[in-house]
Design a protein around this motif. Structure first.
Motif, PDB file in Angstrom:
ATOM      1  N   TRP A  21       0.832  -1.209   0.000  1.00 16.82           N
ATOM      2  CA  TRP A  21       0.000   0.000   0.000  1.00 16.82           C
ATOM      3  C   TRP A  21       0.864   1.255   0.000  1.00 16.82           C
ATOM      4  O   TRP A  21       0.407   2.326  -0.405  1.00 16.82           O
ATOM      5  N   HIS A  73      -7.283  -1.969  -5.442  1.00 18.46           N
ATOM      6  CA  HIS A  73      -7.440  -2.591  -4.122  1.00 18.46           C
ATOM      7  C   HIS A  73      -8.841  -2.320  -3.588  1.00 18.46           C
ATOM      8  O   HIS A  73      -9.507  -1.382  -4.024  1.00 18.46           O
ATOM      9  N   TYR A  99       1.182   1.661  -3.523  1.00 14.25           N
ATOM     10  CA  TYR A  99      -0.047   2.247  -4.082  1.00 14.25           C
ATOM     11  C   TYR A  99      -0.048   3.772  -3.890  1.00 14.25           C
ATOM     12  O   TYR A  99      -0.366   4.522  -4.812  1.00 14.25           O
TER      13      TYR A  99
END
Lengths: 151, 352
Positions: free
Chosen positions: B87, B235, B90
Motif C-alpha cells: 500500500w 485494491h 499504491y
C-alpha cells in the motif's frame, strides 16, 4: 556498516494492551449497557435486517442505524475453530472454541467463544446459548462464553 | 494516466530471528541494493513511502525510526502507511500519477520475532467487539478455513498440496526461510493449533525488509533496463464488521478480478500474499486461475515478513518477469483478518 552485536541485545518486559481507554459511543454503548443487564440488543436497518452485536452502520450500504431491537440469548454456530491447547492471552485456559454465532432472528454473526463441551459435539449449525459473566464490565466480556443447547 | 514502471527491487534474506539487528539495520541493505540497481541516490527520488506496523515495535510512531536508514537531509517528501508496503507502493503510484514525483522509493519492514505475532495482530481487530476476546490471527483464519471445508470448497489435501508446492518453489528464492518439506503423514498428523489449522498451515514468523523503486516511462527509459510496467493496480476492503462478512467467499477478491479485467489477459504466473495454506486453493478458485503456477517464489509460506510480504509478491513478480521468458504476471497483497483487504497488480514486460 557495523551491526548491533547480540551481546548488546537489550530486553524489557512489555504488556500487550491498548494503553488508553475508548468511549463506545451511543450505539455500542447502548449494546454494552444492555449486556450488563443480561439483555442482548441489535440494530435494525430499513430493510428489517438485524445486526448483533449492534452495528453503527449497515456494512453493505452504510445506512446509519439507530433502531434497537431485543433478541433472544440463543443462536446458531456459523463457523468455529477448536483450540485444544489454549495459548497465552486466551481468556479460557481449557479447551474451547472461537465461533461465529448468528443470534436467533439476526442477519449477521457475533464472534465469541464456546466452552463446556467436547470438540466432537461442535458442528456448524449447532444451537448455542449465552452464559453470562457474573461480574459485569459493560464490555463484550459480559458474555462469558456460549454453551451448546441440549436437544 | 501515466505509465509507471518498477525499476528495482531487493529483499533481505528472511530470518526467523534477526536478534539484535534493529529495523534500521534491516532496511539499509535493501535500500542500498535498489540504489545500486538503478544508480540512483536519495536525491534522485521524488517521493519516499514506507509500510510497517507500530504494534510490532510496541510504540507509537516507531516507524519514524526507520527513516534513519535513508538520507533525510536535505528534507525529502515522505510518507508512511500503517499497512503492508504494497500500500506504500499504491500511495507512491498515486503521487506519480498526480505529477508530484517522477520516481519513488518504497520500503517495508517487520521484525516479528520479539513478540507473539498472532496476538499482536489481535490489537488490529475491532477494539470493542473483537480484541477484548483475544482472537489470535490463526484462530480467525481457522474460522474461514473451517467454513470453506464444511462447504466443500477445499480439503486438507488441497492445503497440503499448496504447502508442498510453496516449499518446493522456495528453492527459486535464495532469501526463503523455510525449505524443509514435511511428509504427508507429518502434515496430516500434526496437532491443530486452531482446528483445522496446524503450525504447518501458517506462514513462519519472519524478520526482514524489502525495497522497491518505481518511476515514470521517462525515468525507465533513461535507465535502459528491461522495462516492467505496472499495467493495472486495484485494491478494495470488506467491512470491519467481521460477523457481517460472508467468509465463504470474498467480495473483495472477486470484485478486484473484475476491476483488473482478469478475463482479458492470461498471466504466466501468480504471486499471492497468502499467509495460510487454505488461502491458495481458495483464491485460485475465486479468481478462476485454472492451473497457472502460484507462488513460484515460495510465497509467504516460505517466509513472511509482516508489512513487507505483500510488496514482496509484487517484487518477486517483477524479478520473475525480468529473469524468465514470461510476459505477464499477477501479484496480490492482503491485509486484515480472513483476507479482508486485497490488492491485485498486473505487471507486464514491455519490449521496445
Amino acid at each position: 556498516m557495523t551491526k548491533s552485536s547480540d551481546k548488546e541485545l537489550l530486553r524489557a518486559s512489555f504488556k500487550l494492551e491498548y494503553p488508553y481507554e475508548r468511549s463506545p459511543g451511543p450505539v455500542i454503548g447502548k449494546f454494552f449497557d444492555e449486556l450488563s443487564n443480561e439483555v442482548l440488543v441489535g440494530t435494525k436497518n430499513s430493510k428489517g435486517e438485524v445486526f448483533v452485536p449492534a452495528a453503527e452502520f449497515d456494512p453493505k450500504d452504510s445506512e446509519h442505524l439507530s433502531e434497537f431491537v431485543e433478541v433472544k440469548n440463543e443462536g446458531v454456530v456459523q463457523s468455529y475453530t477448536w483450540i485444544k491447547k489454549p495459548r497465552a492471552h486466551h481468556l479460557i485456559q481449557e479447551s474451547f472454541a472461537f465461533a461465529l454465532i448468528s443470534m436467533e432472528g439476526t442477519d449477521s454473526a457475533m464472534l465469541h467463544m464456546i466452552a463446556n463441551c467436547n470438540e466432537n459435539e461442535l458442528e456448524i449449525g449447532k444451537r448455542v446459548k449465552v452464559v453470562w459473566n457474573e461480574e459485569k464490565t459493560q464490555t463484550i466480556r459480559d458474555i462469558k462464553y456460549f454453551e451448546i443447547i441440549d436437544d | 494516466m501515466k505509465d509507471i514502471y518498477i525499476l528495482a527491487y531487493a529483499q533481505n534474506p528472511i530470518v526467523a530471528d534477526a536478534k539484535a539487528a534493529n529495523e534500521v539495520e534491516l532496511i539499509m541493505p535493501v535500500v542500498h541494493q535498489v540504489f545500486k540497481q538503478t544508480g540512483f541516490t536519495q536525491n534522485d527520488i521524488g517521493f519516499t513511502c514506507s509500510g510497517s506496523c507500530d504494534y510490532l515495535q510496541g510504540a507509537a510512531f516507531a516507524f519514524v525510526e526507520g527513516l534513519s536508514a535513508i538520507q533525510t537531509n536535505p528534507p525529502i517528501k515522505e510518507s508512511h502507511v500503517e499497512m503492508d508496503a504494497a500500500w506504500a507502493l499504491y500511495e507512491s503510484i498515486l503521487k506519480i500519477q498526480m505529477g508530484d514525483a517522477e520516481t519513488a522509493l518504497i520500503y517495508g519492514f517487520g521484525k516479528s520475532s520479539p513478540g507473539d505475532l498472532p496476538f499482536v495482530s489481535t490489537l488490529q481487530t475491532d477494539p470493542y467487539y473483537m480484541s477484548p476476546l483475544w482472537p489470535d490471527k490463526t484462530s480467525l483464519a481457522a474460522l474461514q478455513a473451517q467454513l470453506l471445508m464444511n462447504k466443500g470448497v477445499l480439503t486438507k489435501k488441497d492445503m497440503y498440496e499448496a504447502l508442498t508446492q510453496s516449499i518446493s518453489n522456495a528453492k527459486n528464492n535464495s532469501n526463503a526461510l523455510v525449505t524443509a518439506m514435511p511428509s504427508e503423514d507429518d502434515y496430516l498428523s500434526a496437532d491443530y493449533l486452531s482446528s483445522p489449522l496446524s503450525a504447518f498451515d501458517c506462514a513462519p514468523i519472519s524478520d526482514g525488509a524489502s525495497a522497491m523503486i518505481i518511476g515514470t516511462e521517462e525515468a525507465a527509459t533513461k535507465l535502459g533496463l528491461q522495462k516492467i510496467k505496472i499495467s493495472s493496480v486495484h485494491h478494495s476492503i470488506e467491512s470491519s464488521n467481521f460477523g457481517a462478512r460472508d467468509l465463504s467467499t470474498s467480495e473483495s477478491i472477486i470484485g478486484l478480478g473484475k476491476k483488473i479485467n482478469l478475463k482479458s489477459f492470461k498471466p504466466d504466473f501468480v504471486e499471492l500474499h497468502t499467509q495460510f495454506t487454505y488461502e491458495i486453493p481458495f483464491i485460485r478458485g475465486l479468481l478462476d486461475l485454472g492451473n497457472v503456477d502460484i507462488n513460484l517464489s515460495g510465497g509467504p509460506l516460505a517466509g513472511n515478513v509482516m508489512m513487507a510480504a505483500g510488496l514482496d509478491s509484487i517484487g518477486k513478480s517483477f524479478e520473475l518477469l525480468k529473469n524468465n521468458d514470461f510476459h505477464s504476471g499477477l501479484a496480490h497483497a492482503s491485509s486484515g483478518p480472513c483476507l479482508q483487504q486485497n490488492m491485485l497488480v498486473h505487471l507486464e514486460k514491455i519490449n521496445d
